[in-house]
Write a protein that holds these residues in place. Sequence first.
Motif, PDB file in Angstrom:
ATOM      1  N   THR A 163      -3.679   1.416  19.948  1.00  0.00           N
ATOM      2  CA  THR A 163      -4.134   1.644  21.311  1.00  0.00           C
ATOM      3  C   THR A 163      -3.229   0.795  22.213  1.00  0.00           C
ATOM      4  O   THR A 163      -2.671  -0.222  21.779  1.00  0.00           O
ATOM      5  N   GLY A 164      -3.065   1.228  23.462  1.00  0.00           N
ATOM      6  CA  GLY A 164      -2.024   0.681  24.319  1.00  0.00           C
ATOM      7  C   GLY A 164      -2.077  -0.813  24.574  1.00  0.00           C
ATOM      8  O   GLY A 164      -1.091  -1.405  25.003  1.00  0.00           O
ATOM      9  N   PHE A 165      -3.211  -1.432  24.275  1.00  0.00           N
ATOM     10  CA  PHE A 165      -3.366  -2.885  24.476  1.00  0.00           C
ATOM     11  C   PHE A 165      -2.344  -3.652  23.636  1.00  0.00           C
ATOM     12  O   PHE A 165      -1.990  -4.782  23.946  1.00  0.00           O
ATOM     13  N   LEU A 166      -1.885  -3.005  22.552  1.00  0.00           N
ATOM     14  CA  LEU A 166      -0.931  -3.623  21.624  1.00  0.00           C
ATOM     15  C   LEU A 166       0.388  -3.970  22.314  1.00  0.00           C
ATOM     16  O   LEU A 166       1.057  -4.937  21.935  1.00  0.00           O
ATOM     17  N   THR A 167       0.770  -3.189  23.301  1.00  0.00           N
ATOM     18  CA  THR A 167       2.082  -3.389  23.942  1.00  0.00           C
ATOM     19  C   THR A 167       1.935  -3.423  25.463  1.00  0.00           C
ATOM     20  O   THR A 167       2.721  -2.809  26.186  1.00  0.00           O
ATOM     21  N   GLU A 168       0.920  -4.124  25.953  1.00  0.00           N
ATOM     22  CA  GLU A 168       0.648  -4.083  27.396  1.00  0.00           C
ATOM     23  C   GLU A 168       1.080  -5.368  28.095  1.00  0.00           C
ATOM     24  O   GLU A 168       0.802  -6.473  27.622  1.00  0.00           O
ATOM     25  N   GLY A 169       1.765  -5.197  29.212  1.00  0.00           N
ATOM     26  CA  GLY A 169       2.043  -6.294  30.144  1.00  0.00           C
ATOM     27  C   GLY A 169       2.720  -7.508  29.554  1.00  0.00           C
ATOM     28  O   GLY A 169       3.806  -7.438  28.995  1.00  0.00           O
ATOM     29  N   GLY A 170       2.039  -8.652  29.671  1.00  0.00           N
ATOM     30  CA  GLY A 170       2.593  -9.911  29.197  1.00  0.00           C
ATOM     31  C   GLY A 170       2.860  -9.880  27.701  1.00  0.00           C
ATOM     32  O   GLY A 170       3.810 -10.514  27.211  1.00  0.00           O
ATOM     33  N   ALA A 171       2.031  -9.140  26.951  1.00  0.00           N
ATOM     34  CA  ALA A 171       2.248  -9.016  25.503  1.00  0.00           C
ATOM     35  C   ALA A 171       3.589  -8.329  25.265  1.00  0.00           C
ATOM     36  O   ALA A 171       4.422  -8.798  24.478  1.00  0.00           O
TER      37      ALA A 171
ATOM     38  N   SER B 104       0.825  -1.221   0.000  1.00  0.00           N
ATOM     39  CA  SER B 104       0.000   0.000   0.000  1.00  0.00           C
ATOM     40  C   SER B 104       0.854   1.264   0.000  1.00  0.00           C
ATOM     41  O   SER B 104       0.366   2.345  -0.290  1.00  0.00           O
ATOM     42  N   GLY B 105       2.132   1.119   0.351  1.00  0.00           N
ATOM     43  CA  GLY B 105       3.015   2.289   0.402  1.00  0.00           C
ATOM     44  C   GLY B 105       2.757   3.164   1.620  1.00  0.00           C
ATOM     45  O   GLY B 105       3.179   4.322   1.653  1.00  0.00           O
ATOM     46  N   ALA B 106       2.072   2.611   2.629  1.00  0.00           N
ATOM     47  CA  ALA B 106       1.760   3.392   3.836  1.00  0.00           C
ATOM     48  C   ALA B 106       3.034   3.851   4.539  1.00  0.00           C
ATOM     49  O   ALA B 106       4.049   3.151   4.518  1.00  0.00           O
ATOM     50  N   ASP B 107       2.968   5.023   5.145  1.00  0.00           N
ATOM     51  CA  ASP B 107       4.110   5.545   5.910  1.00  0.00           C
ATOM     52  C   ASP B 107       4.036   5.121   7.372  1.00  0.00           C
ATOM     53  O   ASP B 107       5.033   5.193   8.096  1.00  0.00           O
ATOM     54  N   ALA B 108       2.833   4.739   7.810  1.00  0.00           N
ATOM     55  CA  ALA B 108       2.657   4.315   9.202  1.00  0.00           C
ATOM     56  C   ALA B 108       1.441   3.404   9.281  1.00  0.00           C
ATOM     57  O   ALA B 108       0.644   3.316   8.337  1.00  0.00           O
ATOM     58  N   VAL B 109       1.292   2.725  10.432  1.00  0.00           N
ATOM     59  CA  VAL B 109       0.183   1.787  10.655  1.00  0.00           C
ATOM     60  C   VAL B 109      -0.464   2.114  11.998  1.00  0.00           C
ATOM     61  O   VAL B 109       0.237   2.435  12.971  1.00  0.00           O
TER      62      VAL B 109
ATOM     63  N   GLN C 155       9.843  -8.914  12.276  1.00  0.00           N
ATOM     64  CA  GLN C 155      10.485  -9.957  11.444  1.00  0.00           C
ATOM     65  C   GLN C 155      10.315  -9.657   9.957  1.00  0.00           C
ATOM     66  O   GLN C 155      11.185  -9.928   9.151  1.00  0.00           O
ATOM     67  N   PHE C 156       9.177  -9.088   9.607  1.00  0.00           N
ATOM     68  CA  PHE C 156       8.868  -8.807   8.202  1.00  0.00           C
ATOM     69  C   PHE C 156       9.663  -7.600   7.682  1.00  0.00           C
ATOM     70  O   PHE C 156       9.668  -7.323   6.490  1.00  0.00           O
ATOM     71  N   GLY C 157      10.289  -6.886   8.588  1.00  0.00           N
ATOM     72  CA  GLY C 157      11.129  -5.753   8.175  1.00  0.00           C
ATOM     73  C   GLY C 157      10.394  -4.420   8.108  1.00  0.00           C
ATOM     74  O   GLY C 157      10.910  -3.450   7.554  1.00  0.00           O
ATOM     75  N   LEU C 158       9.183  -4.364   8.667  1.00  0.00           N
ATOM     76  CA  LEU C 158       8.451  -3.084   8.632  1.00  0.00           C
ATOM     77  C   LEU C 158       8.874  -2.157   9.777  1.00  0.00           C
ATOM     78  O   LEU C 158       8.867  -0.929   9.619  1.00  0.00           O
ATOM     79  N   ALA C 159       9.241  -2.741  10.926  1.00  0.00           N
ATOM     80  CA  ALA C 159       9.624  -1.915  12.089  1.00  0.00           C
ATOM     81  C   ALA C 159      10.798  -1.020  11.724  1.00  0.00           C
ATOM     82  O   ALA C 159      11.729  -1.452  11.047  1.00  0.00           O
ATOM     83  N   GLY C 160      10.731   0.225  12.153  1.00  0.00           N
ATOM     84  CA  GLY C 160      11.826   1.157  11.862  1.00  0.00           C
ATOM     85  C   GLY C 160      11.628   1.894  10.555  1.00  0.00           C
ATOM     86  O   GLY C 160      12.180   2.965  10.331  1.00  0.00           O
ATOM     87  N   LYS C 161      10.819   1.308   9.646  1.00  0.00           N
ATOM     88  CA  LYS C 161      10.573   1.969   8.349  1.00  0.00           C
ATOM     89  C   LYS C 161       9.174   2.545   8.319  1.00  0.00           C
ATOM     90  O   LYS C 161       8.940   3.666   7.884  1.00  0.00           O
ATOM     91  N   THR C 162       8.209   1.746   8.755  1.00  0.00           N
ATOM     92  CA  THR C 162       6.798   2.145   8.753  1.00  0.00           C
ATOM     93  C   THR C 162       6.370   2.216  10.219  1.00  0.00           C
ATOM     94  O   THR C 162       6.164   1.174  10.842  1.00  0.00           O
ATOM     95  N   SER C 163       6.260   3.430  10.750  1.00  0.00           N
ATOM     96  CA  SER C 163       6.017   3.593  12.196  1.00  0.00           C
ATOM     97  C   SER C 163       4.735   2.881  12.600  1.00  0.00           C
ATOM     98  O   SER C 163       3.726   2.972  11.909  1.00  0.00           O
ATOM     99  N   LEU C 164       4.800   2.213  13.742  1.00  0.00           N
ATOM    100  CA  LEU C 164       3.630   1.468  14.229  1.00  0.00           C
ATOM    101  C   LEU C 164       3.001   2.184  15.427  1.00  0.00           C
ATOM    102  O   LEU C 164       3.685   2.473  16.422  1.00  0.00           O
ATOM    103  N   TYR C 165       1.700   2.475  15.280  1.00  0.00           N
ATOM    104  CA  TYR C 165       0.907   3.094  16.347  1.00  0.00           C
ATOM    105  C   TYR C 165      -0.238   2.158  16.702  1.00  0.00           C
ATOM    106  O   TYR C 165      -0.617   1.302  15.902  1.00  0.00           O
TER     107      TYR C 165
ATOM    108  N   GLY D 232       9.880   1.435  20.011  1.00  0.00           N
ATOM    109  CA  GLY D 232       9.471   2.458  19.033  1.00  0.00           C
ATOM    110  C   GLY D 232       7.977   2.509  18.797  1.00  0.00           C
ATOM    111  O   GLY D 232       7.469   3.488  18.240  1.00  0.00           O
ATOM    112  N   VAL D 233       7.231   1.470  19.209  1.00  0.00           N
ATOM    113  CA  VAL D 233       5.771   1.476  18.996  1.00  0.00           C
ATOM    114  C   VAL D 233       5.145   2.538  19.911  1.00  0.00           C
ATOM    115  O   VAL D 233       5.464   2.611  21.101  1.00  0.00           O
ATOM    116  N   LYS D 234       4.272   3.377  19.344  1.00  0.00           N
ATOM    117  CA  LYS D 234       3.632   4.439  20.128  1.00  0.00           C
ATOM    118  C   LYS D 234       2.138   4.156  20.268  1.00  0.00           C
ATOM    119  O   LYS D 234       1.471   3.802  19.285  1.00  0.00           O
ATOM    120  N   THR D 235       1.639   4.337  21.476  1.00  0.00           N
ATOM    121  CA  THR D 235       0.240   3.987  21.748  1.00  0.00           C
ATOM    122  C   THR D 235      -0.445   5.007  22.658  1.00  0.00           C
ATOM    123  O   THR D 235       0.220   5.771  23.359  1.00  0.00           O
TER     124      THR D 235
END
Length: 399
Positions: A271-279, A236-241, A259-269, A289-292
Amino acid sequence: MGAVSVFSLSRTIAGLALAALALTGCGSSLDESSGSKAGGGQSGDAVKIGLLVPLSGVYAPIGEDLRAGFQLYLDQHNGKLGQRKVDLVTADEGEGPQTGVPAAQKLVTQDQVSAVAGVVNSATALGLRDFFDESKKPLLIANAGADDITGARKSQYVWRTSFSNGDVSAALGPAVAEEVKGKVYLIAADYAAGKEMVAGFRKTFEAAGGKVAGEKYTPFGKTQDFQPYLSAIRKSGADAVFAFYAGAEAVNFVKQYKQFGLAGKTSLYGTGFLTEGGALAAQGTAAVGVKTSLHYSTELDSAANKKFLGAYQKAAKKPPTVYAVQGYDTAAVLDKALAEASGDSGDALVKALAKVGSIDSPRGAWKFDADQNAEQQFYLREVKSSGGTAVNAVVGELD
Ligand code: PHB
């Protein structure tokens, strides 16, 4: 199963369960385990509370944290809420309404609890709304964010101590529009919460001038391989997700994004559940670098949070999460409401819930708004590596 059939199924079950409730005399039978009259509401009597959380399925880790937070508050208060000994009955919500609705109905009709707390999944919450409204029992939702629960389908018996999906995601839209100059791809789990998280984000993001590169929903609870979706994002050519995933799904998505190589190139945003606790612990440095957006972080620098962090870590042997805080705060709300209520009929309890006022929480002080939803501060968080451990650093407050 589609939304309509889930609702008609839960309506039928709700009707049967209500009939059972009528046959048992509306909760005035003897509660054998505590020896007191369930629903009698004498101050000093034991009170039976139902805790409905996923103990199985992709959200089981969330249910475990929520339960641990609720239990910590109880343990800190000698097993009492509102000066009354609590007889806590825990039931498994499972992965959605097919399991969660009958489990909640059993808590009310068979176990004869005075109130039910918990509920992680939005679809379960939507499937339960009519049952609690019709049986006039309080339901304190301690996670599920379904917008309509404190919106179009609001009930005087249903209260929410967590967040609404539209609010937590809308808080992030303007910040992403400002940071990302190009287009953003929207991706989420295919059920009520995923749809509402994306809609909430899209609304404020586009209003702030943001442009969308694409939108995709992945089968909920079934997707383990995100490669085809990550491929579509790259194409899609997206600049961020912007993404909504939680629990086990969040682990796979964030790890595979890296692993797919998107991190660092296509910023990942997200809601905070994406990077919470055990996850986050399982994602490790793949999440850096993930922002939530979220209403809690372990990194919040407040006296209430420091005290909670120490106590939770000691009891649970791991850092707390937003789910643990929501469970803890739900017990705090019940503590205040049971102390205030004259009797524990549903009507007495909801009248008392309206009077609980400000809750001094590890997330910061919050209170119920006019729709019985939590009114609170949302924070912008960024995953940073702190001595090799990934943490959600608080980088700002969101309006
Ligand atoms: C929801 O279904 O409302 C839900 C589930 C898990 C989360 C957040 C929201 O982490």
